[in-house]
Scaffold this active site. Structure first.
Site, PDB file in Angstrom:
ATOM      1  N   GLU A   1       0.813  -1.215   0.000  1.00  0.00           N
ATOM      2  CA  GLU A   1       0.000   0.000   0.000  1.00  0.00           C
ATOM      3  C   GLU A   1       0.850   1.270   0.000  1.00  0.00           C
ATOM      4  O   GLU A   1       0.737   2.138   0.853  1.00  0.00           O
ATOM      5  CB  GLU A   1      -0.960  -0.005   1.196  1.00  0.00           C
ATOM      6  CG  GLU A   1      -1.979  -1.115   1.132  1.00  0.00           C
ATOM      7  CD  GLU A   1      -2.978  -1.116   2.269  1.00  0.00           C
ATOM      8  OE1 GLU A   1      -4.091  -1.676   2.093  1.00  0.00           O
ATOM      9  OE2 GLU A   1      -2.659  -0.554   3.343  1.00  0.00           O
TER      10      GLU A   1
ATOM     11  N   GLU B   1      -6.368  -7.597  -1.397  1.00  0.00           N
ATOM     12  CA  GLU B   1      -7.004  -7.676  -0.083  1.00  0.00           C
ATOM     13  C   GLU B   1      -8.494  -7.435  -0.279  1.00  0.00           C
ATOM     14  O   GLU B   1      -8.887  -6.380  -0.780  1.00  0.00           O
ATOM     15  CB  GLU B   1      -6.433  -6.645   0.891  1.00  0.00           C
ATOM     16  CG  GLU B   1      -4.979  -6.865   1.255  1.00  0.00           C
ATOM     17  CD  GLU B   1      -4.481  -5.861   2.303  1.00  0.00           C
ATOM     18  OE1 GLU B   1      -5.329  -5.208   2.961  1.00  0.00           O
ATOM     19  OE2 GLU B   1      -3.251  -5.736   2.454  1.00  0.00           O
TER      20      GLU B   1
END
Length: 651
Positions: A142, A300
């Site tokens: 991320e 995710e």
């Protein structure tokens, strides 16, 4: 469609590993992601590497036919690195060092971070090169367009500015630094935006460049890692995972040198009471597909109620686990990896729920996940089927940055009109691509270019050409406001788009949280919010006018013929009814196919393969929906997805 899970063997006693792998195989899990935060176990002391535990985990999954994605663990360097280099952390806006103990706190430019990152990446990739179980690599975790205020990053920023402008005179001129006596006389005077002042207090031209630099900086870090991985472990695809964070890098540029896009998808588990709120993640998913114009992964995916830095959210309602995963597949995801297999019982994320709770007893959510895995097996025919769209929405990260730097008015944010236009098309059962503003417009019939705030003349010319050659362009408020340096253009709005719009704003009113009635010529009604351009037509047709305030009777929405095409201009931020009305009229005029009469929150997406098409019908609502589609009565439970196979006649 492949279903996977995120797994953290380093968090669990080895006694769990084989049990978990066996249950994954039984359930239908095809892939696991490992090691994105495991540096301290991979290199427990400087220069001492231990891959034995990870080898054991990889072998367990390989023996059960489960593929592995490995991650470079550079988001969380071990504490011995900070002990030796205490200044390797990011520096905060007030000049203080970020405290260790959280993730992502390293400065990605610090020489020590680069040195040790390169070594762990090289050792990992050399070690697993040729391992048949490893099918892809993920870079870091991320990655954001970090605002780090250390001297290393400051020096990089000055170098970036020197390369862009060449001279201080050119930089001062571009920034308008004469304001507040801010002209630089040496490069060393250039400092990042320290202090706790709002960004809007800073020079907007300077702040936009700082945001551009932050984006390019982290993209450079990602590309640097990708080069190492490919050199040491050739032949495997490389990606990184992104999400809609506070400081997003430019996704379109970030993935230019990566093999596929991976997105972290966490749809809401609490449906809003306000019917005007845009909550569907269809917009996010279409944007991910649009980044590289093809399939993507979800690295995710929602598995339970979220909770870490905020209080725990509600658990997913029955149907959400399966429905949201299938929604991702409908919009182009080929692999969906659920975060996470087990809910952590240690660390800050122990209340960010996975598929198996602290009880260690699989429950309702796990059973639904298992049902998803079974259904995914039946969708193999649709794997790789493409999504073709007649409609594109342009996304500009520069506009996203600029809106955050200088908020326009209360409640106004960049994404809203993009989401409302997207919702209007999807309510008609149409596929939509969300693409970067510099991408090709070839093949589209309608291009929406909302809030083209920071002007790029190449984009302006391409939109003019698209309309002149017969396309439909939809423009909105706050277009043509700034030049490429984020300085105001001295002309009546929408400035560089005025000729194609056939209208101009005599003034505007940032009405914020107030509302103004808007009436269409055919009697349809809507409401304008936040912003009102008071439009004077010069060749355009006034489709709707304001029915309130001092500008009652003035044009709010216009339509103009331009060359062989049509240009619509929306002069206010409307409620959803405004966009639904305009979009349906534009689609009808363009003679595009659509599905009338879909209930609210029913999403229809079509993927086309060899010889047949797959129509995905998703009920993104908390109540049952009944309706007729192509003469067939359809009933959908909350969050249920139905897939209809249609034999194609256009092959």
């Amino acid at each position: 469609m492949r279903i996977g899970v995120d797994y953290y063997p380093e968090h669990w006693d080895r006694a769990f590993w084989a049990q978990d792998a066996d249950l994954m195989k039984k359930t239908g899990v095809k892939l696991v992601r490992l090691a994105e935060f495991a540096w301290c176990r991979l290199e427990p002391r400087e220069g001492e590497f231990d891959f034995a535990w990870l080898d054991e985990a990889v072998a367990l999954f390989a023996a059960r036919g489960i593929d592995v994605v490995l991650c470079t663990p550079t988001s969380c360097p071990p504490l011995w690195l900070y002990e030796k280099h205490p200044d390797a952390v990011m520096v905060e806006k007030d000049g203080s060092l970020t405290r260790t103990g959280i993730r992502g706190h390293r400065c990605i430019n610090h020489p020590a971070v680069r040195k040790y990152s390169q070594r762990i990446i090289e050792r990992m990739t050399e070690h697993y090169a040729g391992n048949k179980a490893v099918v892809a690599w993920q870079i870091d975790n991320e990655l954001e367009a970090y605002f780090c205020f250390c001297e290393t990053c400051n020096a990089r920023f000055r170098h970036w500015l020197k390369k862009k402008y060449g001279t201080l005179e050119a930089l001062n001129r571009a920034y308008g630094n004469v304001v507040w006596s801010g002209e630089y006389s040496s490069w060393e005077q250039i400092q990042p935006p320290y202090g706790h002042y709002p960004d809007a207090w800073m020079n907007p031209a300077f702040m936009l460049d700082y945001s551009r630099f932050a984006s390019e900086n982290v993209i450079g870090f990602s590309d640097w890692q990708a080069e190492i991985i490919r050199r040491k472990c050739p032949g495997l695809p490389v990606t990184t995972n992104v999400w809609f964070c506070g400081h997003m890098p430019d996704f379109y540029r970030q993935f230019e040198n990566l093999d596929f896009i991976a997105y972290d998808n966490y749809p809401t588990t609490r449906l809003p009471e306000d019917p005007e709120e845009c909550y569907t993640h269809a917009f996010h998913l279409d944007m991910m597909r649009g980044v590289k114009r093809g399939g993507f992964w979800v690295m995710e995916q929602l598995s339970g109620g979220m909770g870490c830095w905020a209080p725990m959210a509600r658990m997913p309602e029955p149907g959400m686990i399966k429905g949201y995963a299938l929604q991702a597949f409908a919009h182009g995801a080929d692999t969906v990896v659920h975060f996470r297999w087990r809910t952590a019982n240690i660390g800050a994320e122990m209340h960010w729920h996975g598929l198996i709770d602290h009880s260690n007893v699989p429950g309702r959510r796990f059973d639904e996940f298992a049902d998803l895995c079974r259904e995914a097996e039946t969708l193999h025919q649709a794997q790789g089927a493409e999504i073709r769209a007649d409609v594109a929405i342009l996304f500009s990260f520069e506009n996203e940055y600029a809106f955050k730097i200088q908020p326009q008015t209360n409640g106004y944010y960049y994404l809203e009109q993009l989401q409302r236009l997207h919702a209007a098309f999807t309510r008609l059962g149409m596929n939509v691509d969300i693409i970067g503003q510099h991408e090709s417009l070839e093949g589209y019939r309608i291009v929406c270019a909302p809030e083209m705030y920071v002007t790029d003349m190449n984009v302006v010319r391409r939109l003019h050409d698209f309309a002149a050659q017969g396309g439909t362009v939809i423009l909105t408020t706050r277009s043509g406001v700034k030049d490429e340096n984020n300085n105001a253009i001295m002309a009546q709005l929408p400035t560089v788009y005025r000729d194609m719009v056939g209208a101009f704003a005599t003034e505007y009113d940032p009405i914020g949280y107030d509302h103004v009635p808007v009436c269409f010529a055919d009697g349809a009604k809507a409401r304008g919010r936040q912003w009102c351009d008071v439009l004077e037509t010069e060749g355009a047709q006034a489709l709707a006018c304001y029915d309130g305030e001092y500008f009652r009777g003035k044009a709010a929405v216009t339509r103009n013929g331009y060359g062989k095409g049509v240009v619509y201009y929306i002069g206010t931020v409307g409620d959803q009814a405004l966009y639904d009305k305009l979009v349906r009229d534009a689609v009808t005029e363009a003679a595009l196919e659509f599905i009338p009469g879909l209930p609210a929150h029913v999403e229809v997406t079509t993927r086309k393969g060899d010889g047949c098409a797959f129509r995905f019908i998703f009920n993104n609502a908390g109540q049952e929906q009944r309706f007729t589609l192509d003469g067939v009565e359809i009933t959908l439970a909350p969050f249920e997805m139905k897939v209809i196979t249609i034999q194609r006649t256009d092959c």
